[in-house]
Design a protein around this motif. Structure first.
Motif, PDB file in Angstrom:
ATOM      1  N   ASN A 157       0.825  -1.225   0.000  1.00  0.00           N
ATOM      2  CA  ASN A 157       0.000   0.000   0.000  1.00  0.00           C
ATOM      3  C   ASN A 157       0.855   1.269   0.000  1.00  0.00           C
ATOM      4  O   ASN A 157       0.564   2.245   0.709  1.00  0.00           O
ATOM      5  N   LEU A 158       1.905   1.268  -0.825  1.00  0.00           N
ATOM      6  CA  LEU A 158       2.827   2.408  -0.837  1.00  0.00           C
ATOM      7  C   LEU A 158       2.179   3.667  -1.407  1.00  0.00           C
ATOM      8  O   LEU A 158       2.607   4.778  -1.091  1.00  0.00           O
ATOM      9  N   GLU A 159       1.151   3.486  -2.254  1.00  0.00           N
ATOM     10  CA  GLU A 159       0.479   4.655  -2.821  1.00  0.00           C
ATOM     11  C   GLU A 159      -0.247   5.467  -1.750  1.00  0.00           C
ATOM     12  O   GLU A 159      -0.582   6.633  -1.961  1.00  0.00           O
ATOM     13  N   GLU A 160      -0.500   4.860  -0.584  1.00  0.00           N
ATOM     14  CA  GLU A 160      -1.120   5.592   0.517  1.00  0.00           C
ATOM     15  C   GLU A 160      -0.103   6.515   1.186  1.00  0.00           C
ATOM     16  O   GLU A 160      -0.480   7.522   1.792  1.00  0.00           O
ATOM     17  N   LEU A 161       1.191   6.169   1.099  1.00  0.00           N
ATOM     18  CA  LEU A 161       2.234   7.020   1.676  1.00  0.00           C
ATOM     19  C   LEU A 161       2.519   8.226   0.792  1.00  0.00           C
ATOM     20  O   LEU A 161       2.701   9.338   1.274  1.00  0.00           O
ATOM     21  N   ILE A 162       2.587   7.978  -0.539  1.00  0.00           N
ATOM     22  CA  ILE A 162       2.850   9.058  -1.500  1.00  0.00           C
ATOM     23  C   ILE A 162       1.744   9.037  -2.546  1.00  0.00           C
ATOM     24  O   ILE A 162       1.695   8.126  -3.386  1.00  0.00           O
ATOM     25  N   PRO A 163       0.824   9.992  -2.519  1.00  0.00           N
ATOM     26  CA  PRO A 163      -0.284   9.993  -3.488  1.00  0.00           C
ATOM     27  C   PRO A 163       0.202  10.274  -4.909  1.00  0.00           C
ATOM     28  O   PRO A 163       1.304  10.796  -5.122  1.00  0.00           O
ATOM     29  N   TYR A 164      -0.642   9.950  -5.861  1.00  0.00           N
ATOM     30  CA  TYR A 164      -0.284  10.076  -7.281  1.00  0.00           C
ATOM     31  C   TYR A 164       0.149  11.496  -7.646  1.00  0.00           C
ATOM     32  O   TYR A 164       1.167  11.687  -8.313  1.00  0.00           O
ATOM     33  N   ASP A 165      -0.625  12.506  -7.219  1.00  0.00           N
ATOM     34  CA  ASP A 165      -0.325  13.888  -7.623  1.00  0.00           C
ATOM     35  C   ASP A 165       1.074  14.307  -7.178  1.00  0.00           C
ATOM     36  O   ASP A 165       1.813  14.952  -7.937  1.00  0.00           O
ATOM     37  N   PHE A 166       1.458  13.936  -5.958  1.00  0.00           N
ATOM     38  CA  PHE A 166       2.795  14.282  -5.451  1.00  0.00           C
ATOM     39  C   PHE A 166       3.867  13.525  -6.236  1.00  0.00           C
ATOM     40  O   PHE A 166       4.897  14.087  -6.611  1.00  0.00           O
ATOM     41  N   ALA A 167       3.620  12.248  -6.494  1.00  0.00           N
ATOM     42  CA  ALA A 167       4.592  11.420  -7.225  1.00  0.00           C
ATOM     43  C   ALA A 167       4.829  11.957  -8.627  1.00  0.00           C
ATOM     44  O   ALA A 167       5.969  12.078  -9.079  1.00  0.00           O
ATOM     45  N   ALA A 168       3.735  12.282  -9.340  1.00  0.00           N
ATOM     46  CA  ALA A 168       3.855  12.756 -10.720  1.00  0.00           C
ATOM     47  C   ALA A 168       4.502  14.136 -10.788  1.00  0.00           C
ATOM     48  O   ALA A 168       5.303  14.415 -11.682  1.00  0.00           O
ATOM     49  N   LYS A 169       4.177  14.997  -9.837  1.00  0.00           N
ATOM     50  CA  LYS A 169       4.712  16.359  -9.845  1.00  0.00           C
ATOM     51  C   LYS A 169       6.209  16.365  -9.546  1.00  0.00           C
ATOM     52  O   LYS A 169       6.978  17.127 -10.142  1.00  0.00           O
ATOM     53  N   ASN A 170       6.647  15.509  -8.619  1.00  0.00           N
ATOM     54  CA  ASN A 170       8.036  15.533  -8.158  1.00  0.00           C
ATOM     55  C   ASN A 170       8.889  14.414  -8.740  1.00  0.00           C
ATOM     56  O   ASN A 170      10.072  14.303  -8.406  1.00  0.00           O
ATOM     57  N   LEU A 171       8.301  13.581  -9.598  1.00  0.00           N
ATOM     58  CA  LEU A 171       9.020  12.465 -10.222  1.00  0.00           C
ATOM     59  C   LEU A 171       9.670  11.560  -9.177  1.00  0.00           C
ATOM     60  O   LEU A 171      10.883  11.335  -9.167  1.00  0.00           O
ATOM     61  N   VAL A 172       8.839  11.054  -8.276  1.00  0.00           N
ATOM     62  CA  VAL A 172       9.306  10.100  -7.267  1.00  0.00           C
ATOM     63  C   VAL A 172       8.335   8.920  -7.231  1.00  0.00           C
ATOM     64  O   VAL A 172       7.139   9.082  -7.488  1.00  0.00           O
ATOM     65  N   LEU A 173       8.857   7.741  -6.909  1.00  0.00           N
ATOM     66  CA  LEU A 173       8.010   6.549  -6.833  1.00  0.00           C
ATOM     67  C   LEU A 173       8.512   5.639  -5.715  1.00  0.00           C
ATOM     68  O   LEU A 173       9.659   5.171  -5.758  1.00  0.00           O
ATOM     69  N   PRO A 174       7.667   5.396  -4.691  1.00  0.00           N
ATOM     70  CA  PRO A 174       8.078   4.455  -3.637  1.00  0.00           C
ATOM     71  C   PRO A 174       8.002   3.025  -4.174  1.00  0.00           C
ATOM     72  O   PRO A 174       6.986   2.634  -4.764  1.00  0.00           O
ATOM     73  N   ILE A 175       9.087   2.237  -3.983  1.00  0.00           N
ATOM     74  CA  ILE A 175       9.063   0.879  -4.549  1.00  0.00           C
ATOM     75  C   ILE A 175       9.117  -0.220  -3.484  1.00  0.00           C
ATOM     76  O   ILE A 175       8.735  -1.357  -3.781  1.00  0.00           O
ATOM     77  N   SER A 176       9.577   0.120  -2.275  1.00  0.00           N
ATOM     78  CA  SER A 176       9.563  -0.909  -1.224  1.00  0.00           C
ATOM     79  C   SER A 176       9.705  -0.253   0.142  1.00  0.00           C
ATOM     80  O   SER A 176      10.220   0.867   0.280  1.00  0.00           O
ATOM     81  N   ARG A 177       9.251  -0.992   1.181  1.00  0.00           N
ATOM     82  CA  ARG A 177       9.348  -0.490   2.554  1.00  0.00           C
ATOM     83  C   ARG A 177       9.801  -1.625   3.463  1.00  0.00           C
ATOM     84  O   ARG A 177       9.291  -2.744   3.370  1.00  0.00           O
ATOM     85  N   ASN A 178      10.751  -1.301   4.328  1.00  0.00           N
ATOM     86  CA  ASN A 178      11.220  -2.257   5.323  1.00  0.00           C
ATOM     87  C   ASN A 178      11.221  -1.562   6.679  1.00  0.00           C
ATOM     88  O   ASN A 178      12.078  -0.707   6.949  1.00  0.00           O
ATOM     89  N   LEU A 179      10.211  -1.900   7.505  1.00  0.00           N
ATOM     90  CA  LEU A 179      10.000  -1.218   8.775  1.00  0.00           C
ATOM     91  C   LEU A 179       9.855   0.283   8.541  1.00  0.00           C
ATOM     92  O   LEU A 179       8.920   0.711   7.881  1.00  0.00           O
ATOM     93  N   ASN A 180      10.805   1.094   9.045  1.00  0.00           N
ATOM     94  CA  ASN A 180      10.686   2.555   8.894  1.00  0.00           C
ATOM     95  C   ASN A 180      11.568   3.090   7.770  1.00  0.00           C
ATOM     96  O   ASN A 180      11.799   4.278   7.656  1.00  0.00           O
ATOM     97  N   SER A 181      12.046   2.194   6.916  1.00  0.00           N
ATOM     98  CA  SER A 181      12.927   2.599   5.814  1.00  0.00           C
ATOM     99  C   SER A 181      12.179   2.454   4.490  1.00  0.00           C
ATOM    100  O   SER A 181      11.695   1.369   4.157  1.00  0.00           O
ATOM    101  N   LEU A 182      12.095   3.554   3.738  1.00  0.00           N
ATOM    102  CA  LEU A 182      11.342   3.583   2.493  1.00  0.00           C
ATOM    103  C   LEU A 182      12.285   3.833   1.314  1.00  0.00           C
ATOM    104  O   LEU A 182      12.997   4.835   1.280  1.00  0.00           O
ATOM    105  N   THR A 183      12.305   2.903   0.352  1.00  0.00           N
ATOM    106  CA  THR A 183      13.119   3.071  -0.849  1.00  0.00           C
ATOM    107  C   THR A 183      12.305   3.798  -1.912  1.00  0.00           C
ATOM    108  O   THR A 183      11.204   3.360  -2.273  1.00  0.00           O
ATOM    109  N   ILE A 184      12.857   4.921  -2.406  1.00  0.00           N
ATOM    110  CA  ILE A 184      12.134   5.771  -3.353  1.00  0.00           C
ATOM    111  C   ILE A 184      13.017   6.019  -4.577  1.00  0.00           C
ATOM    112  O   ILE A 184      14.180   6.397  -4.453  1.00  0.00           O
TER     113      ILE A 184
END
Length: 569
Positions: free
Chosen positions: A78-105
């Motif tokens: 459910n990474l799209e809940e952390l970074i919504p589409y509008d923010f991702a598209a505007k800033n060219l970022v995409l969350p691809i995995s999460r391990n505990l409190n570490s988020l790979t973007i």
């Protein structure tokens, strides 16, 4: 401190640009705005990929790409809940995995400290950046968010949480008032849904959109490179509003559900204007809608760019250079006949020629050519339009299709009286064109006198250049009597670039018969199409199968694709 070294300094230290080029790029950036990387790319000093590779090396940050298969979002987090589409598209970022409190973007610019800080605040996680190109990130964002995003939004906007949930609209309901249908079709979620369906199809290079109602579901399919693929479909509750919206855009009667209808409209995507032709068909579960996408910017109306083999192109140009005669393009629906005809007209079009066309429908609007749309309901048929054409002092006439004896006779009469006439027929190969005309009722002596050039064509899928794999040919694969000169050919595999289909785009294969004196004599002697074909082959004609095998030898397509399209030969 090296972690925050500026991009320009990194590229200079890597020897990718000079200090003078950096100064020019900074000046360009100050003048035009944007980021330094964009300025360097716009000035063609470095490519987008070179920039991110240099950043990856200098900052010890991993570089990933779509082609590598690593630019994928880990499912069920459910990474799209952390970074919504509008923010991702505007800033060219995409969350691809999460391990505990570490988020790979995935990021394009890991040196943007403000963006990194905003990501930490937004997600509440420590950010581990990886880098990729802008184009790959955009495609990955659309692939992850795009296809389902507006459907989800639309569900929410229609009040999914309201008492009783969404109102289900059955396709069998016929007592909905016209005003209610129009109101539903103009609601924001429905407008968004229709926009998404059309935009997604255009971006996927689809030629047709199919919306098909069934008892308990609505199926959405796109035809891409000649094959239909099922897409994520909207809820059946949106069926009537979607159909009504499309019919309103197409200027069709939304109250008429019992009879087939045709319509159309134009959309603008960026700087491109795209025609859409709409057809509705009443089925037992409701109206099926098919939208034909006519994107002139995607189709090169240039004979030299359509993919003909050199010998084929030479024969076609020789045939259309005549001042009079009858030219036929043959093949099934969707084989590219209209595109070839328009490319021929484009080549012949100049201020010294009066060119008239009668079509059903007019697929592409061409500057300097007088185009007429058939309207049988008011008596404007192919035959009636052609009679009028002969009083309009034409040099070249295009007839969309010869369907009956009356149209065929007028075409032949026009060709015999000094006009160059182009048209289409539905035949399996080039030589069968003669038989088809005789079967319609045209005397063979008129066929002999008027016929100038016959081109039979098909479209075959091209292998994806990013993932095609070489393989050895087995003797039993090659049809009897056919020679394949290359022992190594290529097969389809599938990757992110081609949506794991293995094919991307299409190329033309053809049979071209230039009707000379010998072939005219053969036609007059009532010989069979197979004998006409053999005579043309003796003069150097390639059959559709042989034309396709040339593309196999060149590594453009697979043997399986050619055999599937030319199986009857």
């Amino acid at each position: 401190m090296s972690k925050y070294k500026r991009l320009g300094d990194i590229l200079v230290s890597e020897g990718m640009i000079t200090k003078e080029q950096l100064k020019e790029a900074i000046s360009f950036q100050e003048d035009k705005g944007g980021k330094l990387g964009e300025a360097l790319s716009n000035l063609s000093y470095v490519t987008e990929e070179q920039i991110v590779v240099a950043l990856s090396k200098q900052l010890s940050i991993p570089y990933i790409s779509l082609e590598s298969g690593k630019l994928n979002v880990t499912p069920d987090q459910n990474l799209e809940e952390l970074i919504p589409y509008d923010f991702a598209a505007k800033n060219l970022v995409l969350p691809i995995s999460r391990n505990l409190n570490s988020l790979t973007i995935v990021m394009w610019d890991p040196l943007d400290l403000i963006l990194l800080d905003n990501l930490k605040k937004l997600t509440g996680c420590e950010v581990n950046p990886v880098v990729s190109t802008k184009s790959d990130i955009l495609k990955a964002i659309e692939g992850h968010y795009g296809k389902d995003r507006l459907f989800r939004e639309a569900m929410e906007m229609r009040g999914e949480e309201k008492e009783g949930g969404i109102e289900e609209i059955s396709s069998e309901e016929t007592d909905l008032s016209l005003n209610k249908l129009i109101a539903q079709a103009e609601e924001a979620p429905v407008v968004k849904l229709v926009d998404l369906i059309i935009r997604q199809a255009i971006e996927e290079n689809a030629s047709d959109i199919h919306l098909e109602p069934y008892r308990d579901k609505l199926i959405l399919r796109y035809r891409i490179d000649g094959a239909l693929y099922e897409m994520p479909s909207p809820s059946p509750s949106f069926y009537l509003p979607i159909i009504s919206r499309i019919k309103i855009l197409s200027k069709m009667d939304i109250a008429e559900k019992r009879l087939p209808q045709d319509g159309g409209f134009m959309v603008k995507l960026g700087k491109r204007f795209i025609d859409l032709r709409t057809s509705s068909l009443p089925t037992i579960f409701g109206e099926k809608i098919v939208l034909r996408i006519l994107d002139k910017s995607r189709v090169p109306l240039d004979l030299a760019k359509l993919g003909f083999l050199p010998r084929e192109l030479e024969l076609i140009r020789k045939g259309i250079a005549a001042s009079y005669g009858l030219i036929f393009l043959t093949g099934p629906t969707g084989s590219g006949k209209s595109t070839t005809l328009y490319a021929v007209l484009n080549e012949l079009n100049n201020s010294t020629k009066n060119i008239l066309t009668v079509e059903d429908p007019v697929e592409y609007r061409l500057e300097g050519i007088n185009q007429v749309q058939v309207k049988p309901g008011i008596g404007l048929t192919f035959a009636n339009a052609l009679r009028c054409f002969l009083r309009q002092d034409p040099d070249i006439i295009l007839v969309g299709e010869v369907r009956d004896l009356e149209t065929a006779e007028i075409c032949i009469r026009s060709a015999l009286t000094g006009h160059l006439v182009l048209s289409t027929l539905h035949t399996n190969d080039a030589a069968s064109t003669v038989t088809r005309l005789v079967d319609i009722g045209v005397p063979d002596y008129l066929v002999v006198a008027s016929l100038r050039l016959i081109v039979a064509q098909r479209l075959i899928r091209k292998l994806c250049p990013h993932c095609k794999e070489p393989r050895e040919v087995e003797k039993e694969e090659i049809p009897e009597g056919v020679v394949l000169n290359s022992p190594i050919i290529y097969k389809a595999k599938g990757c992110n670039k081609c949506n794991f289909i293995g094919y991307r785009g299409r190329v033309i294969i053809t049979e071209v018969i230039l009707v000379d004196k010998e072939i005219k004599e053969a036609i007059h002697g009532n010989i069979k199409p197979s004998q006409i074909s053999k005579l043309a082959q003796q003069k150097g004609m390639l059959t559709l199968l042989e034309s396709g095998l040339k593309r196999v030898e060149e590594g453009i397509t697979s043997l399986e694709e050619v055999l599937s399209v030319t199986a009857v030969y």
